[in-house]
Design an enzyme around this catalytic site. Sequence first.
Site, PDB file in Angstrom:
ATOM      1  CG  HIS A  24      -1.702  -1.067   1.591  1.00 36.22           C
ATOM      2  ND1 HIS A  24      -3.059  -1.012   1.410  1.00 36.22           N
ATOM      3  CD2 HIS A  24      -1.440  -2.294   2.092  1.00 36.22           C
ATOM      4  CE1 HIS A  24      -3.602  -2.172   1.785  1.00 36.22           C
ATOM      5  NE2 HIS A  24      -2.636  -2.964   2.198  1.00 36.22           N
ATOM      6  CE1 TYR A  25      -2.056   6.253  -2.151  1.00 36.80           C
ATOM      7  CE2 TYR A  25      -0.708   5.822  -4.079  1.00 36.80           C
ATOM      8  CZ  TYR A  25      -1.867   6.316  -3.518  1.00 36.80           C
ATOM      9  OH  TYR A  25      -2.839   6.866  -4.314  1.00 36.80           O
ATOM     10  CD  GLU A  89      -1.097   1.480   4.494  1.00 34.83           C
ATOM     11  OE1 GLU A  89      -0.618   2.319   3.708  1.00 34.83           O
ATOM     12  OE2 GLU A  89      -2.297   1.130   4.484  1.00 34.83           O
ATOM     13  CG  HIS A 131      -5.206  -1.589  -1.111  1.00 37.14           C
ATOM     14  ND1 HIS A 131      -5.507  -0.528  -0.296  1.00 37.14           N
ATOM     15  CD2 HIS A 131      -6.221  -2.477  -0.949  1.00 37.14           C
ATOM     16  CE1 HIS A 131      -6.658  -0.781   0.334  1.00 37.14           C
ATOM     17  NE2 HIS A 131      -7.106  -1.950  -0.055  1.00 37.14           N
ATOM     18  CG  ASP A 141      -3.126   1.802  -1.990  1.00 36.23           C
ATOM     19  OD1 ASP A 141      -4.257   1.569  -2.416  1.00 36.23           O
ATOM     20  OD2 ASP A 141      -2.706   1.373  -0.892  1.00 36.23           O
TER      21      ASP A 141
HETATM   22 ZN   LIG Z   1      -4.061   0.653   0.564  1.00 34.53          ZN
END
Ligand SMILES: [Zn+2]
Length: 240
Positions: A24-25, A89, A131, A141
């Site tokens: 993810h970002y 993340e 994601h 993301d």
């Molecule tokens: Zn995400």
Amino acid sequence: MKVIDAPSPNFDARVRPPDMIVMHYTGMLTGEAALARLRDPQAKVSAHYMVEEDGRVFSLAPEARRAWHAGKAFWKGERDINGCSIGIEIVNPGHEFGYRPFPDAQIAAVIELTAEIRGRWEVPDARIVGHADVAPDRKEDPGELFPWKRLAEAGHGLWVEPGPAPGPPLAEGAEGAGVFALQAGLTRLGYDSAPSGKYDAATAAIVRAFQRHWRQRLVDGVADGETRARLIALLRLAAA
Ligand SMILES: [Zn+2]
């Protein structure tokens, strides 16, 4: 590797060991703000790790627990993606707040972390995804600047570089056998793309997610010859 303990209350129990990694970002202005949100009991979101732009790695939830990072999602027939994955993340403001390249130190840390996770759990290359891959209708993301190719060169995830592939582009509104074959291929790779033969908005969103991951120079939701050639080459690689 050295990880900084930053426990989040936002996780529950798994029913099986994880065999997937979802990148993810953070999509927030700063890493500090993202970390606070991922640890906020009211927010009900988390991930197993957060990787800062300078390469610091925070551990938020135990890998053996089910962190809440993917939401409504799908990959290879499964909908409980939180239940079968480890979520990472990666700090970046994202498309909403000034999407920018991921610094070297950050990607080096992501690669090292991925290697360590794969040392503890059985995670096939075809199950290291973004994601957007598992939620193409609502997520972008980690996006088209995320260096999936560099990850693959380090031994993590799928990447292909097929030769030139001319062919008529398929776009939203198209119908027929070509669209059916495209959707069947996307489904085989893992996307939630049940073949209908109709290139609808959902198909275009999936093609955009595919392009953010595997054909990053142009993300337009149009399955041109190059996009289709990359899909076919990936399916061969995944089956090998
Ligand atoms: Zn995400």
